[in-house]
Write a protein that holds these residues in place. Structure first.
Motif, mmCIF file in Angstrom:
data_model
loop_
_atom_site.group_PDB
_atom_site.id
_atom_site.type_symbol
_atom_site.label_atom_id
_atom_site.label_comp_id
_atom_site.label_asym_id
_atom_site.label_seq_id
_atom_site.Cartn_x
_atom_site.Cartn_y
_atom_site.Cartn_z
ATOM 1 N N THR A 159 -31.372 38.907 -16.444
ATOM 2 C CA THR A 159 -30.464 39.466 -17.444
ATOM 3 C C THR A 159 -29.180 39.952 -16.789
ATOM 4 N N PHE A 217 -31.966 45.471 -21.904
ATOM 5 C CA PHE A 217 -32.066 44.305 -21.019
ATOM 6 C C PHE A 217 -32.374 44.700 -19.577
ATOM 7 N N ILE A 269 -24.584 38.061 -27.569
ATOM 8 C CA ILE A 269 -25.672 37.827 -26.626
ATOM 9 C C ILE A 269 -25.787 36.338 -26.326
ATOM 10 N N ALA A 285 -23.735 44.182 -29.106
ATOM 11 C CA ALA A 285 -24.741 43.401 -29.831
ATOM 12 C C ALA A 285 -25.207 44.101 -31.100
ATOM 13 N N ILE A 345 -30.468 35.816 -20.007
ATOM 14 C CA ILE A 345 -30.008 36.566 -21.182
ATOM 15 C C ILE A 345 -28.889 37.501 -20.724
ATOM 16 N N ALA A 395 -33.105 38.199 -27.950
ATOM 17 C CA ALA A 395 -33.556 38.446 -26.579
ATOM 18 C C ALA A 395 -35.073 38.605 -26.517
ATOM 19 N N GLY A 404 -29.087 40.261 -32.089
ATOM 20 C CA GLY A 404 -28.929 39.910 -30.682
ATOM 21 C C GLY A 404 -30.119 40.353 -29.858
ATOM 22 N N TYR A 405 -30.568 41.566 -30.102
ATOM 23 C CA TYR A 405 -31.742 42.068 -29.370
ATOM 24 C C TYR A 405 -33.008 41.341 -29.795
ATOM 25 N N CYS A 420 -20.398 37.149 -18.345
ATOM 26 C CA CYS A 420 -21.689 36.456 -18.339
ATOM 27 C C CYS A 420 -21.519 34.940 -18.301
ATOM 28 N N SER A 449 -36.849 45.678 -27.804
ATOM 29 C CA SER A 449 -36.398 44.891 -26.648
ATOM 30 C C SER A 449 -36.776 45.592 -25.344
ATOM 31 N N HIS A 460 -24.992 39.850 -21.987
ATOM 32 C CA HIS A 460 -23.908 40.202 -22.910
ATOM 33 C C HIS A 460 -22.655 39.425 -22.525
ATOM 34 N N THR A 472 -21.862 45.638 -21.434
ATOM 35 C CA THR A 472 -21.610 46.044 -22.811
ATOM 36 C C THR A 472 -21.156 47.496 -22.875
#
Length: 319
Positions: free
Chosen positions: A155, A207, A97, A131, A112, A139, A135-136, A71, A180, A114, A159
């Motif tokens: 996104t 995501f 994240i 995550a 956004i 997001a 983390g979520y 990412c 999320s 991972h 992950t």
């Protein structure tokens, strides 16, 4: 270069070519150009042959390759004015994240994704891209921000799955993932997603419930890892090859099922062989997907997104 199990023959050939060149650098009188070029040609032909028709398990191995662009690489290669935003305003900041504001083609967006890390220290810090609830929830906060200011959301999914630790479960891991996913369906701005490596279970769905979903050619997207599936069905994690075949987790399988909207082809040998070219191709895909949904109004976009996921698994789609 890190070589996978099925690339051992390739490793030997490329290693010999490098040895010849190292000898030539040490002894300027040695002329090894022809031998090295012959080995290069042999390696190139073998690389094409190896990647011509990868089976699902080998695709899993390539999707997990430690040298694939992550990412952070895509953020640095595709976006300008990157401004990271941290924390869920409730418990902590989850380093697995990445999220923040940026410009894509000079257009303000929210990104956004991972992040797995690229060495031992960063992988531990990033929790290998797994995550936790915070983390979520981070997001969710960023998607709310994007919706409020009419910014498209991009996104990047990579992950093995959401972190299954005791603390994560105590803080509501399942609820955070569900919220999320719900937020992905609720926002009215364009939402496009790319699976750049592994798309593991609900950790990815949180995501990737997007207007458009693209997958890199050798990425995977599944409800469970092949090892986990094999452990449950056969009580034997070594049957992961059979599980990978049964799960239909490759980009090609998911495109045929209508779950993935487009496949982004990788350089020969996988994304790790030419990171810059891969990043450029992902950028083109994001540009195209945003163009497809930009013309819709908020309500039409939201309705079409919900309908897309409600229709998945219908008889007409599977056929």
């Amino acid at each position: 270069m890190t070589y996978l199990d099925f690339e051992k023959g390739l490793a030997e050939i490329e290693g010999k070519a490098e040895e010849l060149r190292a000898l030539a650098r040490a002894n300027s009188e040695m002329d090894v150009d022809q031998e090295a070029l012959a080995l290069d040609a042999k390696a190139a032909a073998l690389l094409v042959e190896l990647y011509k028709n990868l089976n699902p398990w080998r695709k899993c191995q390539v999707a997990r390759h430690p040298d694939r662009p992550h990412c952070k690489d895509y953020v640095e290669g595709l976006f300008t004015e990157w401004t990271p935003l941290a924390g869920d305003r409730n418990f902590a900041d989850d380093q697995a994240i990445m999220g923040g504001l940026a410009r894509f083609d000079d257009r303000p967006v929210v990104v956004i994704g991972h992040e797995k890390g690229n060495d031992t220290k960063s992988r531990i810090e990033r929790n290998f891209g797994m995550a936790r609830p915070e983390g979520y929830r981070k997001a969710i906060r960023l998607m709310d921000l994007a919706d409020r200011f009419n910014l498209p959301v991009i996104t990047l999914v990579d992950t093995p799955g959401a972190y299954p630790g005791k603390g994560a479960e105590e803080r509501g891991q399942a609820e955070a993932i569900a919220r999320s996913t719900e937020k992905c369906l609720a926002i009215g701005v364009p939402l496009v997603s790319v699976v750049i490596g592994e798309g593991g279970s609900g950790g990815a769905v949180a995501f990737a419930t997007a207007d458009r979903l693209a997958m890199l050619e050798h990425s995977i997207y599944s409800v469970i890892s092949p090892e986990g599936c094999a452990s449950i069905l056969w009580k034997d994690a070594e049957k992961m090859r059979e599980a990978a075949e049964a799960l239909k987790l490759t980009a090609q399988d998911l495109f045929a099922l209508g779950i993935c909207d487009r496949i982004i082809f990788e350089p020969v040998g996988g994304a790790q062989r030419d990171k810059d070219e891969t990043i450029s191709r992902v950028g083109e895909a994001i540009r195209g997907m945003l163009g497809e949904v930009d013309q819709m109004d908020r309500e039409s976009r939201r309705a079409a997104r919900r309908r897309k996921y409600l229709d998945m698994g219908s008889k007409s789609l599977v056929a």
